[in-house]
Design a protein around this motif. Structure first.
Motif, PDB file in Angstrom:
ATOM      1  N   TYR A 173     -51.357   3.309   0.491  1.00  0.00           N
ATOM      2  CA  TYR A 173     -51.122   4.751   0.473  1.00  0.00           C
ATOM      3  C   TYR A 173     -50.052   5.130  -0.545  1.00  0.00           C
ATOM      4  N   GLY A 174     -49.830   4.311  -1.559  1.00  0.00           N
ATOM      5  CA  GLY A 174     -48.843   4.614  -2.599  1.00  0.00           C
ATOM      6  C   GLY A 174     -47.440   4.655  -2.040  1.00  0.00           C
ATOM      7  N   THR A 175     -46.767   5.788  -2.203  1.00  0.00           N
ATOM      8  CA  THR A 175     -45.369   5.915  -1.756  1.00  0.00           C
ATOM      9  C   THR A 175     -45.221   5.790  -0.241  1.00  0.00           C
ATOM     10  N   TYR A 176     -46.334   5.924   0.515  1.00  0.00           N
ATOM     11  CA  TYR A 176     -46.294   5.792   1.977  1.00  0.00           C
ATOM     12  C   TYR A 176     -46.427   4.329   2.410  1.00  0.00           C
ATOM     13  N   GLY A 177     -46.677   3.433   1.460  1.00  0.00           N
ATOM     14  CA  GLY A 177     -46.789   2.016   1.774  1.00  0.00           C
ATOM     15  C   GLY A 177     -48.213   1.571   2.065  1.00  0.00           C
ATOM     16  N   LYS A 178     -48.326   0.328   2.519  1.00  0.00           N
ATOM     17  CA  LYS A 178     -49.618  -0.266   2.856  1.00  0.00           C
ATOM     18  C   LYS A 178     -49.712  -0.441   4.363  1.00  0.00           C
ATOM     19  N   LYS A 179     -50.947  -0.338   4.874  1.00  0.00           N
ATOM     20  CA  LYS A 179     -51.198  -0.579   6.297  1.00  0.00           C
ATOM     21  C   LYS A 179     -52.390  -1.526   6.409  1.00  0.00           C
ATOM     22  N   VAL A 180     -52.311  -2.436   7.366  1.00  0.00           N
ATOM     23  CA  VAL A 180     -53.378  -3.408   7.604  1.00  0.00           C
ATOM     24  C   VAL A 180     -54.056  -3.077   8.926  1.00  0.00           C
ATOM     25  N   TYR A 181     -55.387  -3.033   8.900  1.00  0.00           N
ATOM     26  CA  TYR A 181     -56.180  -2.737  10.092  1.00  0.00           C
ATOM     27  C   TYR A 181     -57.144  -3.906  10.309  1.00  0.00           C
ATOM     28  N   ARG A 182     -57.271  -4.300  11.566  1.00  0.00           N
ATOM     29  CA  ARG A 182     -58.138  -5.443  11.904  1.00  0.00           C
ATOM     30  C   ARG A 182     -59.226  -5.031  12.893  1.00  0.00           C
ATOM     31  N   HIS A 202     -55.198   7.132  -1.987  1.00  0.00           N
ATOM     32  CA  HIS A 202     -55.123   5.786  -1.434  1.00  0.00           C
ATOM     33  C   HIS A 202     -56.365   5.003  -1.850  1.00  0.00           C
ATOM     34  N   HIS A 203     -56.333   3.714  -1.604  1.00  0.00           N
ATOM     35  CA  HIS A 203     -57.510   2.865  -1.786  1.00  0.00           C
ATOM     36  C   HIS A 203     -57.409   1.696  -0.814  1.00  0.00           C
ATOM     37  N   GLY A 204     -58.583   1.195  -0.418  1.00  0.00           N
ATOM     38  CA  GLY A 204     -58.630   0.103   0.543  1.00  0.00           C
ATOM     39  C   GLY A 204     -59.165  -1.164  -0.078  1.00  0.00           C
ATOM     40  N   GLN A 205     -58.845  -2.288   0.570  1.00  0.00           N
ATOM     41  CA  GLN A 205     -59.318  -3.585   0.098  1.00  0.00           C
ATOM     42  C   GLN A 205     -59.601  -4.494   1.280  1.00  0.00           C
ATOM     43  N   ASN A 206     -60.653  -5.291   1.143  1.00  0.00           N
ATOM     44  CA  ASN A 206     -60.944  -6.325   2.132  1.00  0.00           C
ATOM     45  C   ASN A 206     -59.994  -7.478   1.848  1.00  0.00           C
ATOM     46  N   THR A 207     -58.971  -7.624   2.665  1.00  0.00           N
ATOM     47  CA  THR A 207     -57.989  -8.693   2.490  1.00  0.00           C
ATOM     48  C   THR A 207     -58.188  -9.824   3.492  1.00  0.00           C
ATOM     49  N   GLY A 208     -59.318  -9.796   4.193  1.00  0.00           N
ATOM     50  CA  GLY A 208     -59.619 -10.847   5.157  1.00  0.00           C
ATOM     51  C   GLY A 208     -60.313 -12.027   4.510  1.00  0.00           C
ATOM     52  N   SER A 209     -60.691 -13.001   5.331  1.00  0.00           N
ATOM     53  CA  SER A 209     -61.348 -14.217   4.838  1.00  0.00           C
ATOM     54  C   SER A 209     -62.869 -14.142   4.949  1.00  0.00           C
ATOM     55  N   GLY A 210     -63.382 -13.016   5.450  1.00  0.00           N
ATOM     56  CA  GLY A 210     -64.827 -12.831   5.570  1.00  0.00           C
ATOM     57  C   GLY A 210     -65.181 -11.391   5.279  1.00  0.00           C
ATOM     58  N   PRO A 211     -66.453 -11.035   5.456  1.00  0.00           N
ATOM     59  CA  PRO A 211     -66.871  -9.659   5.189  1.00  0.00           C
ATOM     60  C   PRO A 211     -66.104  -8.648   6.050  1.00  0.00           C
ATOM     61  N   LEU A 212     -65.883  -7.487   5.488  1.00  0.00           N
ATOM     62  CA  LEU A 212     -65.259  -6.373   6.190  1.00  0.00           C
ATOM     63  C   LEU A 212     -66.361  -5.387   6.538  1.00  0.00           C
ATOM     64  N   LYS A 213     -66.429  -5.006   7.814  1.00  0.00           N
ATOM     65  CA  LYS A 213     -67.438  -4.046   8.258  1.00  0.00           C
ATOM     66  C   LYS A 213     -66.724  -2.966   9.057  1.00  0.00           C
ATOM     67  N   PHE A 214     -66.958  -1.696   8.671  1.00  0.00           N
ATOM     68  CA  PHE A 214     -66.342  -0.611   9.420  1.00  0.00           C
ATOM     69  C   PHE A 214     -67.258   0.595   9.512  1.00  0.00           C
ATOM     70  N   LEU A 215     -66.998   1.388  10.542  1.00  0.00           N
ATOM     71  CA  LEU A 215     -67.702   2.641  10.774  1.00  0.00           C
ATOM     72  C   LEU A 215     -66.804   3.759  10.282  1.00  0.00           C
TER      73      LEU A 215
END
Length: 146
Positions: free
Chosen positions: A96-105, A118-131
């Motif tokens: 989120y830039g100046t607001y920092g980063k947040k990790v969601y699992r 903002h922008h998101g990235q799959n930082t896990g070890s497998g596919p990322l799937k979200f609704l």
């Protein structure tokens, strides 16, 4: 002849159950509950603590199931409408830039930031799937470039 306990305890138990039911009913301000389930999210703010703002106009709701491979990154964007996001599998890191980063699992749900690049990235070890569920209005893009 009934003892003090057999006359007093059952009415107290019934009264306690009734009070608990009234308290539970009072906590639910939405009316009847057609289905009972696990609450995933109950909020009126986005992930940055800002109030959710619905756009004016004719409502339009869009839901998408999104899958990203390991390391994939989204384009930088700004949400113009509220977006509910629930991570189903993997790990999503949002910058989120100046607001920092947040990790969601997996299992986590949130309302994405509105009006904040903002922008998101799959930082896990497998596919990322979200609704993703966009709660917008006709004629208003859910996302825009910063």
């Amino acid at each position: 002849m009934m003892s003090f306990f057999t006359r007093t305890i059952p009415p107290l138990i019934i009264g306690g159950i009734a009070l608990c039911a009234l308290a539970a009913q009072a906590a639910d301000t939405t009316g009847i509950v057609a289905y009972k389930g696990k609450v995933l999210l109950d909020t009126n703010t986005d992930v940055l603590g800002k109030p959710v703002k619905y756009p004016e106009g004719k409502p339009r709701i869009i839901s998408e199931m999104i899958t990203l491979p390991v390391g994939a990154t989204s384009e930088p964007n700004i949400h113009q409408t509220p977006m509910y996001l629930q991570v189903l599998e993997g790990e999503l890191t949002v910058d989120y830039g100046t607001y920092g980063k947040k990790v969601y699992r997996a299992g986590e749900a949130f309302i994405e930031a509105q009006g904040v690049p903002h922008h998101g990235q799959n930082t896990g070890s497998g596919p990322l799937k979200f609704l993703a569920v966009y709660m917008g209005a006709e004629g208003i893009a859910n996302e825009a470039k910063p």
